[in-house]
Design an enzyme around this catalytic site. Structure first.
Site, mmCIF file in Angstrom:
data_model
loop_
_atom_site.group_PDB
_atom_site.id
_atom_site.type_symbol
_atom_site.label_atom_id
_atom_site.label_comp_id
_atom_site.label_asym_id
_atom_site.label_seq_id
_atom_site.Cartn_x
_atom_site.Cartn_y
_atom_site.Cartn_z
ATOM 1 N N SER A 147 -14.672 13.690 -20.877
ATOM 2 C CA SER A 147 -14.989 13.534 -19.356
ATOM 3 C C SER A 147 -15.854 14.952 -19.403
ATOM 4 O O SER A 147 -16.112 15.394 -17.659
ATOM 5 C CB SER A 147 -13.488 13.370 -18.724
ATOM 6 O OG SER A 147 -12.940 14.378 -19.245
ATOM 7 N N ALA A 148 -15.342 16.212 -19.882
ATOM 8 C CA ALA A 148 -15.258 17.695 -19.921
ATOM 9 C C ALA A 148 -17.505 17.119 -19.499
ATOM 10 O O ALA A 148 -17.824 16.893 -20.803
ATOM 11 C CB ALA A 148 -14.708 18.794 -20.089
ATOM 12 N N PRO A 149 -17.427 18.157 -18.403
ATOM 13 C CA PRO A 149 -17.226 19.131 -17.074
ATOM 14 C C PRO A 149 -16.780 18.498 -16.132
ATOM 15 O O PRO A 149 -15.942 18.947 -15.518
ATOM 16 C CB PRO A 149 -17.884 19.873 -16.944
ATOM 17 C CG PRO A 149 -19.360 19.829 -17.197
ATOM 18 C CD PRO A 149 -19.490 18.810 -18.668
ATOM 19 N N GLY A 150 -17.005 17.034 -16.552
ATOM 20 C CA GLY A 150 -16.182 16.376 -15.028
ATOM 21 C C GLY A 150 -17.429 16.241 -14.495
ATOM 22 O O GLY A 150 -16.708 14.995 -12.716
ATOM 23 N N GLY A 151 -19.057 15.645 -14.454
ATOM 24 C CA GLY A 151 -19.620 15.486 -13.926
ATOM 25 C C GLY A 151 -19.650 13.904 -13.071
ATOM 26 O O GLY A 151 -19.484 13.668 -12.224
ATOM 27 N N LYS A 152 -19.861 12.925 -13.961
ATOM 28 C CA LYS A 152 -19.098 11.408 -14.064
ATOM 29 C C LYS A 152 -17.726 11.212 -13.340
ATOM 30 O O LYS A 152 -17.388 10.468 -12.310
ATOM 31 C CB LYS A 152 -19.494 10.832 -15.255
ATOM 32 C CG LYS A 152 -21.202 11.563 -15.782
ATOM 33 C CD LYS A 152 -21.134 9.960 -16.587
ATOM 34 C CE LYS A 152 -22.171 10.906 -17.342
ATOM 35 N NZ LYS A 152 -22.510 12.216 -18.213
ATOM 36 N N CYS A 155 -26.920 10.531 -23.204
ATOM 37 C CA CYS A 155 -27.943 11.783 -22.452
ATOM 38 C C CYS A 155 -29.201 11.424 -23.728
ATOM 39 O O CYS A 155 -29.932 12.725 -23.962
ATOM 40 C CB CYS A 155 -27.668 13.010 -22.308
ATOM 41 S SG CYS A 155 -27.021 13.808 -23.721
HETATM 42 C C1 LIG Z 1 -21.903 13.856 -23.753
HETATM 43 S S1 LIG Z 1 -20.250 15.427 -23.083
HETATM 44 C C2 LIG Z 1 -19.620 14.863 -21.830
HETATM 45 C C3 LIG Z 1 -20.240 15.286 -19.977
HETATM 46 C C4 LIG Z 1 -19.233 14.814 -18.806
HETATM 47 N N1 LIG Z 1 -18.799 12.911 -19.215
HETATM 48 C C5 LIG Z 1 -19.595 14.649 -18.276
HETATM 49 O O1 LIG Z 1 -20.497 13.876 -17.383
HETATM 50 O O2 LIG Z 1 -20.087 16.026 -17.447
HETATM 51 C C6 LIG Z 1 -18.987 14.507 -23.834
HETATM 52 C C7 LIG Z 1 -18.041 15.518 -24.221
HETATM 53 O O3 LIG Z 1 -16.871 14.695 -25.458
HETATM 54 C C8 LIG Z 1 -16.076 15.283 -25.897
HETATM 55 N N2 LIG Z 1 -15.243 15.617 -27.395
HETATM 56 C C9 LIG Z 1 -16.247 15.442 -28.542
HETATM 57 N N3 LIG Z 1 -15.589 14.836 -29.306
HETATM 58 C C10 LIG Z 1 -14.305 14.633 -28.948
HETATM 59 C C11 LIG Z 1 -13.618 13.898 -29.169
HETATM 60 N N4 LIG Z 1 -13.469 13.281 -30.393
HETATM 61 N N5 LIG Z 1 -12.602 13.764 -28.290
HETATM 62 C C12 LIG Z 1 -12.747 13.764 -26.865
HETATM 63 N N6 LIG Z 1 -13.894 14.120 -26.937
HETATM 64 C C13 LIG Z 1 -14.563 14.359 -27.456
HETATM 65 C C14 LIG Z 1 -16.587 16.873 -26.047
HETATM 66 O O4 LIG Z 1 -15.900 18.111 -25.240
HETATM 67 C C15 LIG Z 1 -17.914 16.936 -24.585
HETATM 68 O O5 LIG Z 1 -17.057 17.561 -23.343
#
Ligand SMILES: C[S@@+](CC[C@H](N)C(=O)[O-])C[C@H]1O[C@@H](n2cnc3c(N)ncnc32)[C@H](O)[C@@H]1O
Length: 443
Positions: A260-265, A381
């Site tokens: 979820s980071a940085p939390g946009g969705k 994305c």
């Molecule tokens: C595409 S970004 C998410 C963007 C977020 N959903 C938003 O809308 O702001 C993918 C995220 O997956 C996290 N990530 C990577 N591997 C992971 C794992 N094994 N388990 C949980 N989170 C993971 C990363 O830290 C990153 O924040």
């Protein structure tokens, strides 16, 4: 400090300290108050030079005898900037590109390097015949140089989309991305936000794709936009806003956003729930979880609970518990290359090839957390099948308890009728590339 000196300082931060281009630029603008005209010039020069990447070095190689790696990093950066101005900035006269680069070399180099910079740039300005990309050998190499992408990436795009679309995509990636904002409907309506933006001199329009989105075509620096600090809006691309609508959360739902980071969705989902129900915002990185908490606090959102865990374990922790689960998985980000100017040069083929396995494992675990009758949404994305439809199809083949759900009811009319998985392509849809699939757990 003059604009070119500022651009040089920022570019050295990017090339030598491995800073991200947007962070290095924002850091400079935060510490230095500048007129809009200077801010625009520096942004264009820095982002343009970074995007043009290896193409500038290839050109440099045609005009010097020594290996590019032997040129002092500061002088090499001055030359990259100079070549970019000469060949790609129509409004900069060749004389200014040469003279200003020589002035920079005088500040940072010695007599010899000043002469070197002067000679190289003047000879490029005088005779561009050596910048003939057809001499690079083969059409992939030509496209890579002409449209400023690494060759391995052009090859990947050619295999996926063919030559014409690859060129269109690469051209699109070289355009400037407009700033897209999501209105925080918990604090103001889109109409109120738009009125406020217009008063602040921001030129903006409503989005074709998402009712909460406002697309800004001209705006002051992000640091000057106090409405962002006040939580009236946040920066998010239009296409990524479609995800929360596809999830279609109800105010009574338990939703888990596994990456979820940085939390946009996450914050969008929470807002669509009217700050009711519960959203569990999970991520593997503790430092990134802080960003979600900060975003939620600024936006006035209180129905988010954070969780730090590898998403591959989330199914065990929340087995059959969630009404809706989002797997917005880590991906190659090949749909957002226009926005992240340095990304094309920082990625590697090897790292991209490893992603489908991780994406599949996250999707399987996310699926376990969905309760019977619940919804699972997979999104990225990126724009390549192996991270998108192939991951979903493999999952569906192995999990007959899930079926793909039609998307049209959750999409704006302009995006309906495209099949059961949505693939937005930057050069076709004029937005960030994005992929969304919605599935239901039958039992
Ligand atoms: C595409 S970004 C998410 C963007 C977020 N959903 C938003 O809308 O702001 C993918 C995220 O997956 C996290 N990530 C990577 N591997 C992971 C794992 N094994 N388990 C949980 N989170 C993971 C990363 O830290 C990153 O924040």
């Amino acid at each position: 400090m003059n604009d070119r000196k500022a651009a040089l300082k920022i570019l050295l931060d990017i090339y030598e300290n491995k800073a991200y281009a947007n962070i290095a630029l924002n850091r400079y603008f935060t510490n230095n108050q500048l007129e809009d005209i200077d801010r625009r010039f520096i942004t264009q020069l820095v982002y343009g030079t970074v995007k043009a990447g290896d193409t500038l070095l290839w050109i440099l190689r045609q005009y010097i005898k020594m290996p590019v790696s032997k040129v002092h990093p500061v002088i090499r950066t001055i030359l990259r900037m100079g070549i970019y101005q000469l060949l790609y900035m129509d409004k900069v006269p060749a004389s200014a590109a040469c003279n200003e680069s020589v002035k920079l070399a005088k500040k940072y180099g010695h007599v010899g390097t000043v002469k070197f910079v002067n000679a190289v740039l003047r000879s490029i300005a005088r005779d561009r015949s050596k910048c003939d990309f057809t001499k690079a050998g083969g059409q992939t190499a030509y496209i890579a140089l002409q449209y400023c992408h690494p060759e391995w990436l052009v090859k990947l795009f050619m295999d996926e989309f063919g030559r014409e679309q690859t060129i269109a995509l690469c051209q699109f990636n070289n355009t400037e991305a407009p700033l897209s904002l999501r209105c925080n409907t918990l604090k103001n309506t889109v109409e109120q936000l738009q009125e406020h933006l217009l008063k602040k001199g921001v030129e903006c329009e409503r989005s074709r794709f998402c009712e909460e989105a406002v697309v800004c075509t001209r705006h002051p620096s992000l640091t000057a936009m106090e409405f962002l600090r006040e939580g009236r809006a946040l920066v998010q691309d239009e296409s990524s806003m479609l995800v929360a609508h596809v999830i279609n959360p109800a105010p009574t739902d338990l939703v888990i956003d596994v990456c979820s980071a940085p939390g946009g969705k996450t914050t969008h989902i929470a807002a669509l729930m009217g700050n009711k129900g519960k959203v569990i915002a999970n991520d593997i990185h503790a430092h990134k979880i802080k960003l979600i908490e900060e975003n939620a606090a600024r936006l006035g959102i209180t129905n988010i609970e954070v969780n730090i865990e590898d998403a591959r374990n989330i199914g065990k922790s929340y087995k059959n518990m969630a009404d809706k689960v989002l797997a917005d998985v880590p991906c190659s980000g090949l749909g957002v290359l226009r926005r992240k100017v340095d990304a094309r040069w920082n990625k590697t083929k090897a790292e991209i090839e490893k992603l489908p396995q991780l994406q599949y494992e996250i999707l399987e675990s996310a699926a376990e957390a969905v309760k019977p009758g619940g919804i699972l949404v997979y999104s990225t994305c990126t724009i390549i099948k192996r991270e998108n439809s192939e991951v979903v199809n493999k999952f569906l083949a192995a999990h007959e308890e899930f079926k793909l759900e039609p998307l049209d009811d959750f999409l704006p009319s302009g995006l309906q009728g495209r099949g059961s998985m949505l693939q937005l392509l930057p050069h076709v849809d004029n937005v960030d590339g994005f992929f969304i699939a919605r599935m239901q757990k039958m039992k």
